[in-house]
Enzyme design. Structure first.
Site, PDB file in Angstrom:
ATOM      1  N   ASP A  42       0.766  -1.070  -0.110  1.00 47.60           N
ATOM      2  CA  ASP A  42      -0.211   0.087  -0.324  1.00 47.60           C
ATOM      3  C   ASP A  42       0.883   1.298   0.138  1.00 47.60           C
ATOM      4  OD1 ASP A  42      -2.200   2.162   1.112  1.00 47.60           O
ATOM      5  OD2 ASP A  42      -3.349  -0.001   1.158  1.00 47.60           O
ATOM      6  N   ALA A  45      -2.364   5.944   0.220  1.00 52.35           N
ATOM      7  CA  ALA A  45      -2.829   6.939  -0.720  1.00 52.35           C
ATOM      8  C   ALA A  45      -4.219   7.117  -0.067  1.00 52.35           C
ATOM      9  CB  ALA A  45      -3.352   6.600  -1.842  1.00 52.35           C
ATOM     10  N   ILE A  68       1.427   0.592  -6.837  1.00 48.16           N
ATOM     11  CA  ILE A  68       1.592  -0.109  -8.138  1.00 48.16           C
ATOM     12  C   ILE A  68       1.926   0.343  -9.356  1.00 48.16           C
ATOM     13  CG2 ILE A  68       0.044  -1.441  -6.560  1.00 48.16           C
ATOM     14  CD1 ILE A  68      -2.525  -0.191  -8.424  1.00 48.16           C
ATOM     15  N   TYR A 155     -13.689   5.942 -13.632  1.00 51.71           N
ATOM     16  CA  TYR A 155     -13.810   5.441 -12.718  1.00 51.71           C
ATOM     17  C   TYR A 155     -14.234   3.733 -13.247  1.00 51.71           C
ATOM     18  CZ  TYR A 155     -14.208   2.695  -8.252  1.00 51.71           C
ATOM     19  OH  TYR A 155     -14.164   1.238  -8.231  1.00 51.71           O
ATOM     20  N   LYS A 159     -12.265   0.362 -14.430  1.00 45.95           N
ATOM     21  CA  LYS A 159     -12.325  -1.188 -13.947  1.00 45.95           C
ATOM     22  C   LYS A 159     -13.072  -1.575 -15.129  1.00 45.95           C
ATOM     23  CE  LYS A 159     -11.699  -0.546  -9.511  1.00 45.95           C
ATOM     24  NZ  LYS A 159     -10.892  -1.196  -8.544  1.00 45.95           N
ATOM     25  N   ASP A 293     -24.082   8.664 -11.156  1.00 50.04           N
ATOM     26  CA  ASP A 293     -24.784   8.324 -10.644  1.00 50.04           C
ATOM     27  C   ASP A 293     -25.683   7.420 -11.304  1.00 50.04           C
ATOM     28  OD1 ASP A 293     -22.980   8.422  -8.027  1.00 50.04           O
ATOM     29  OD2 ASP A 293     -24.994   8.904  -7.402  1.00 50.04           O
TER      30      ASP A 293
HETATM   31  N1  NAD Z   1     -16.220  -0.677  -1.336  1.00 49.89           N
HETATM   32  C1  NAD Z   1     -16.765  -0.692  -2.458  1.00 49.89           C
HETATM   33  O1  NAD Z   1     -18.108  -0.437  -2.084  1.00 49.89           O
HETATM   34  C2  NAD Z   1     -15.794  -0.722  -3.402  1.00 49.89           C
HETATM   35  C3  NAD Z   1     -16.932  -0.954  -5.039  1.00 49.89           C
HETATM   36  C4  NAD Z   1     -16.582  -1.173  -5.681  1.00 49.89           C
HETATM   37  C5  NAD Z   1     -15.538  -1.327  -5.962  1.00 49.89           C
HETATM   38  N2  NAD Z   1     -14.776  -1.637  -4.837  1.00 49.89           N
HETATM   39  C6  NAD Z   1     -12.871  -1.487  -5.813  1.00 49.89           C
HETATM   40  O2  NAD Z   1     -12.123  -2.563  -3.768  1.00 49.89           O
HETATM   41  C7  NAD Z   1     -11.153  -2.439  -4.103  1.00 49.89           C
HETATM   42  C8  NAD Z   1     -11.080  -1.459  -2.240  1.00 49.89           C
HETATM   43  O3  NAD Z   1     -11.559  -0.837  -2.034  1.00 49.89           O
HETATM   44  P1  NAD Z   1     -11.972  -0.022  -0.404  1.00 49.89           P
HETATM   45  O4  NAD Z   1     -13.232   0.214  -0.968  1.00 49.89           O
HETATM   46  O5  NAD Z   1     -11.033  -1.124   0.557  1.00 49.89           O
HETATM   47  O6  NAD Z   1     -11.211   1.577  -0.662  1.00 49.89           O
HETATM   48  P2  NAD Z   1      -9.966   1.849  -0.269  1.00 49.89           P
HETATM   49  O7  NAD Z   1      -9.321   2.933  -0.263  1.00 49.89           O
HETATM   50  O8  NAD Z   1     -10.750   1.905   1.983  1.00 49.89           O
HETATM   51  O9  NAD Z   1      -8.910   0.759  -0.495  1.00 49.89           O
HETATM   52  C9  NAD Z   1      -8.246   1.919  -1.443  1.00 49.89           C
HETATM   53  C10 NAD Z   1      -6.083   1.629  -0.406  1.00 49.89           C
HETATM   54  O10 NAD Z   1      -5.651   1.538  -2.255  1.00 49.89           O
HETATM   55  C11 NAD Z   1      -4.720   1.971  -1.766  1.00 49.89           C
HETATM   56  N3  NAD Z   1      -3.621   2.237  -2.691  1.00 49.89           N
HETATM   57  C12 NAD Z   1      -4.670   3.192  -3.542  1.00 49.89           C
HETATM   58  N4  NAD Z   1      -2.780   3.709  -4.685  1.00 49.89           N
HETATM   59  C13 NAD Z   1      -2.834   2.851  -4.224  1.00 49.89           C
HETATM   60  C14 NAD Z   1      -0.924   2.872  -5.496  1.00 49.89           C
HETATM   61  N5  NAD Z   1      -1.058   3.284  -6.246  1.00 49.89           N
HETATM   62  N6  NAD Z   1      -0.250   2.047  -4.627  1.00 49.89           N
HETATM   63  C15 NAD Z   1      -0.714   1.217  -4.166  1.00 49.89           C
HETATM   64  N7  NAD Z   1      -1.378   1.459  -3.020  1.00 49.89           N
HETATM   65  C16 NAD Z   1      -2.429   2.515  -3.678  1.00 49.89           C
HETATM   66  C17 NAD Z   1      -5.123   3.107  -0.855  1.00 49.89           C
HETATM   67  O11 NAD Z   1      -3.807   3.444  -0.226  1.00 49.89           O
HETATM   68  C18 NAD Z   1      -5.711   2.019   0.188  1.00 49.89           C
HETATM   69  O12 NAD Z   1      -5.438   1.696   1.182  1.00 49.89           O
HETATM   70  C19 NAD Z   1     -10.634  -0.588  -5.288  1.00 49.89           C
HETATM   71  O13 NAD Z   1     -10.126  -1.566  -5.989  1.00 49.89           O
HETATM   72  C20 NAD Z   1     -12.402  -0.368  -5.071  1.00 49.89           C
HETATM   73  O14 NAD Z   1     -12.271   0.143  -6.584  1.00 49.89           O
HETATM   74  C21 NAD Z   1     -14.970  -0.430  -3.711  1.00 49.89           C
END
Ligand code: NAD
Length: 332
Positions: A42, A45, A68, A155, A159, A293
């Site tokens: 991580d 961010a 990443i 976004y 995805k 949305d």
């Molecule tokens: N929470 C939801 O409802 C939801 C819905 C659909 C998809 N997602 C996907 O699930 C995944 C996790 O989401 P979340 O809700 O835990 O969000 P989150 O923001 O809590 O977690 C994402 C993590 O990725 C890390 N990150 C971001 N950019 C980075 C980089 N360049 N290098 C390394 N780490 C990096 C952030 O620091 C964070 O810890 C994401 O891919 C998100 O798009 C989440």
């Protein structure tokens, strides 16, 4: 999961990217509880060190602070890994509308780096966080994996591109992947702060401070809100599934019921009133709809049930009760 699958997890080394985030940190905890060796990557961010507090001293956990977008960091993290659970990304539709370039760099460029690093490290399976936003402007309900519309935000494009790359890495390099299209995940440790906070933690915190949450629109929009423990189960099913037909597919990751925002706020008031009865009298306000949305979202989860053996344990209400309790006990 059967005992053989649990034993397989115990013997596996799993990389979780986005490990300091909401879903990633919960996945790390679940894997360590089972006995896996876990590497977390991580760059903080949007994630937080406090999300790692229960695991940072666990001898089976290694944390790598890295990005990443940097292939060397991805290669380092993938070294000796059996399975990847790729969660790192910049979430939020509004964030991507405000800054599409950074969302694309991380969500597409970073994703591709992780695929390349996983391929070069010969990982057995690459499981990644996809998104219900991929259904875009498709009006059909429930959402079925094979029937998507046009993306409504940068976004959503990122995805969808992830899914295309994953499919292609099977064809081009024989890397096995599984994409999990998450539907509005909620639960412990989801960040309530910041401009891009998700609706449940944001509203919980506002109610706890006796502030009025603002619903975008008239509250009739609905979502298939999905409790974190169902998402953990789905990820574990995806890495341990012995069904080869299940590989190289995408799956809705949801409970399979929809709740309107008006229903959600009523439930939040009801559950939070058990801790503070003054919350019952707080009025909700209504604001303009947000760009990008989708009005309604509801998943069919038949494909995951049939091919992966997914069987979600928490409906929206039971999950919401757990989440509310967690926020009250940890953030009040
Ligand atoms: N929470 C939801 O409802 C939801 C819905 C659909 C998809 N997602 C996907 O699930 C995944 C996790 O989401 P979340 O809700 O835990 O969000 P989150 O923001 O809590 O977690 C994402 C993590 O990725 C890390 N990150 C971001 N950019 C980075 C980089 N360049 N290098 C390394 N780490 C990096 C952030 O620091 C964070 O810890 C994401 O891919 C998100 O798009 C989440």
């Amino acid at each position: 999961m059967n005992t053989k699958q649990i034993e397989q997890l115990r013997l596996s080394k799993v990389l979780v990217t986005g490990a300091a985030g909401f879903i990633g940190s919960n996945l790390c905890e679940a894997l360590l509880d089972i006995g896996s060796t876990v590497v977390g990557l991580d760059n903080f961010a949007t994630g937080h060190k406090k999300n790692l507090s229960l695991i940072i001293d666990n001898p089976n956990f290694t944390f790598i602070e890295g990005d990443i977008r940097n292939l060397d960091d991805c290669n380092k993290a993938c070294d000796g890994i059996d399975f990847v659970l790729h969660q790192a990304a910049l979430g939020s539709v509004p964030r991507s509308i405000n800054d599409p370039i950074t969302s694309n760099d991380v969500n597409v460029g970073g994703f591709l780096n992780m695929l390349v690093a996983s391929r070069d490290a010969n990982v057995k399976r690459f499981v990644y966080a996809a998104s219900s936003s991929t259904y875009g402007d498709s009006k059909s309900l429930p959402k079925i994996e094979e029937n998507i519309g046009k993306p409504l935000s940068p976004y959503a494009i990122t995805k969808y591109v992830n899914e295309l790359y994953a499919e292609n890495f099977k064809k081009s390099y024989d890397l096995d992947t599984i994409g999990l299209r998450y539907f509005n995940v909620f639960g412990r440790k989801q960040d309530p702060d910041g401009a891009y906070a998700a609706v449940i933690p944001k509203f919980v915190m506002q109610f706890m401070k006796h502030e009025s949450p603002v619903i975008n629109g008239d509250g009739s929009f609905s979502r298939d809100f999905t409790y974190i423990d169902n998402v953990i189960q789905m990820n574990l099913c995806a890495i341990t599934s012995e069904n080869t037909d299940a590989l190289n597919n995408v799956y809705n990751t949801a409970f399979g019921e929809r709740t309107t925002l008006n229903e959600l706020t009523s439930l939040l008031k009801e559950y939070l009133s058990e801790f503070d009865n003054g919350i019952a009298d707080i009025e909700v306000k209504f604001g303009p709809e947000r760009r990008g949305d989708v009005p309604h979202s509801l998943a069919s989860i038949d494909k995951a049930k049939n091919l992966l053996g997914y069987s979600p344990k928490f409906d929206m209400r039971s999950g919401l009760k757990e989440a509310v309790k967690w926020y009250w006990n940890n953030l009040k």
